[in-house]
Design a protein around this motif. Structure first.
Motif, mmCIF file in Angstrom:
data_model
loop_
_atom_site.group_PDB
_atom_site.id
_atom_site.type_symbol
_atom_site.label_atom_id
_atom_site.label_comp_id
_atom_site.label_asym_id
_atom_site.label_seq_id
_atom_site.Cartn_x
_atom_site.Cartn_y
_atom_site.Cartn_z
ATOM 1 N N ILE A 249 0.831 -1.204 0.000
ATOM 2 C CA ILE A 249 0.000 0.000 0.000
ATOM 3 C C ILE A 249 0.869 1.259 0.000
ATOM 4 O O ILE A 249 0.444 2.314 -0.449
ATOM 5 C CB ILE A 249 -0.985 -0.011 1.188
ATOM 6 N N LYS B 266 0.870 2.713 -3.415
ATOM 7 C CA LYS B 266 -0.319 3.327 -3.991
ATOM 8 C C LYS B 266 -0.045 4.815 -4.212
ATOM 9 O O LYS B 266 0.527 5.475 -3.336
ATOM 10 C CB LYS B 266 -1.523 3.153 -3.070
ATOM 11 N N HIS C 268 -0.590 -2.422 8.548
ATOM 12 C CA HIS C 268 -0.350 -1.473 7.453
ATOM 13 C C HIS C 268 -0.193 -0.062 8.014
ATOM 14 O O HIS C 268 0.740 0.669 7.666
ATOM 15 C CB HIS C 268 -1.523 -1.489 6.470
#
Length: 328
Positions: A126, A129, A181
């Motif tokens: 992530i 991203k 995360h």
């Protein structure tokens, strides 16, 4: 470069997408990493172009094929054990997180890793991203001054989860699986160590998912009196437009930056809630392969992967025991 995939219970899409972008890579074998684990998902994603061999035992696969890289995405309670085996067979390891679900397994994995001379990277994809990478880039360039406060939300749809999610020993807990995360982002953005942790979590209304916690809250104090909060839930409505809803708000001495609905907004002396143009970093597995080849460095390090796992396990301990955890 020979690659094997062990398990199909995690984010193997990072690896398969990356393999498709690197012509020097080939998947030579696939095997389950946990008892009763199906590998149909991996085989379907690899498709008709897969020319490798399917094994029932990943250790036999490692011994016969001597791969360069092992992609590990088995049931979370087995991740540490499989990673240890892969490192012991001389593989670089691209692994699902958390790296372990117990402190004992984490210590054992760290010991083997530092003796192996190989590379290891957790699937913190992530970071790559565009919205999170853009926010990181602006923060590191000083757009909001010194970070003082971070608020993060992670909300997922629950759906119907596989059986291994229903048991703590195979799942590991929602804070280590989902919350890790955000723990990684906090450390990544601040470059500061965690000093205290207080967390809570609940299994109520988990729709017959056994031990799975569907709500959790974490409060962290970092070095330099930076505070961070984390909200986690599996209660995102099934008719929502996306599976997940990740949000982040970072308050600095000179401004505020927010990530919401995959967009980034900045307010400081130059911008008034300005939406920023997005910039990406590519694919995490490609980045990892470049580091192995000596052509660059991966944005996620083994040390960061270990540290985020340690903090996540301590946050789970705080929630289990309803007490503040003090880190040395």
């Amino acid at each position: 470069m020979k690659i094997v995939i062990i398990g199909s219970s995690g984010h193997i899409n990072y690896a398969i997408e990356g393999i498709g972008l690197d012509k020097e890579c080939e998947v030579v074998g696939v095997a389950p990493g946990s008892k009763g684990e199906s590998i149909d998902k991996v085989l379907n994603m690899l498709g008709k172009n897969f020319k490798g061999k399917v094994y029932g035992d990943y250790e036999v696969m490692l011994e016969e094929l001597s791969p360069d890289v092992a992609v590990v995405a088995c049931h979370f309670g087995d991740i540490a054990k499989v990673n240890i085996k892969a490192l012991s067979y001389g593989c670089h390891v691209f692994t699902e997180k958390p790296l372990a679900t117990t402190m004992e397994d984490l210590k054992a994995l760290k010991r083997v890793y530092y003796q192996s001379g190989k590379r290891l990277c957790a699937m913190f994809g992530i970071r790559y991203k565009p919205w999170f990478f853009t926010a990181y880039k602006f923060v590191r360039e000083g757009a909001i001054g010194e970070i003082r406060l971070i608020n993060i939300q992670k909300s997922y749809k629950l759906g119907r989860r596989d059986e291994f999610y229903k048991k703590r020993e195979t799942y590991g807990g929602t804070i280590p699986w989902v919350g890790i995360h955000a723990i990684d982002w906090i450390h990544w953005f601040t470059h500061k160590r965690f000093k205290t942790i207080y967390a809570t979590h609940s299994r109520k209304y988990n729709k017959d998912h056994g031990d799975l916690e569907v709500t959790a809250l974490c409060h962290f104090t970092l070095e330099d009196e930076i505070f961070a909060s984390l909200s986690i839930d599996y209660l995102r409505p099934e008719n929502a437009l996306s599976h997940d809803d990740d949000r982040m708000r970072i308050v600095g001495t000179d401004g505020v930056i927010e990530v919401i609905f995959n967009k980034v907004f900045l307010t400081n002396k130059d911008y008034k809630n300005q939406e920023l143009p997005l910039e990406g970093r590519g694919n995490i597995f490609v980045d990892f392969l470049k580091e192995i080849k000596g052509n660059g460095s991966c944005m996620v390090t083994a040390e960061e992967s270990f540290y985020a796992t340690e903090v996540a396990l301590l946050a789970r301990q705080s929630a289990d025991k309803n007490k503040i955890i003090y880190l040395p």
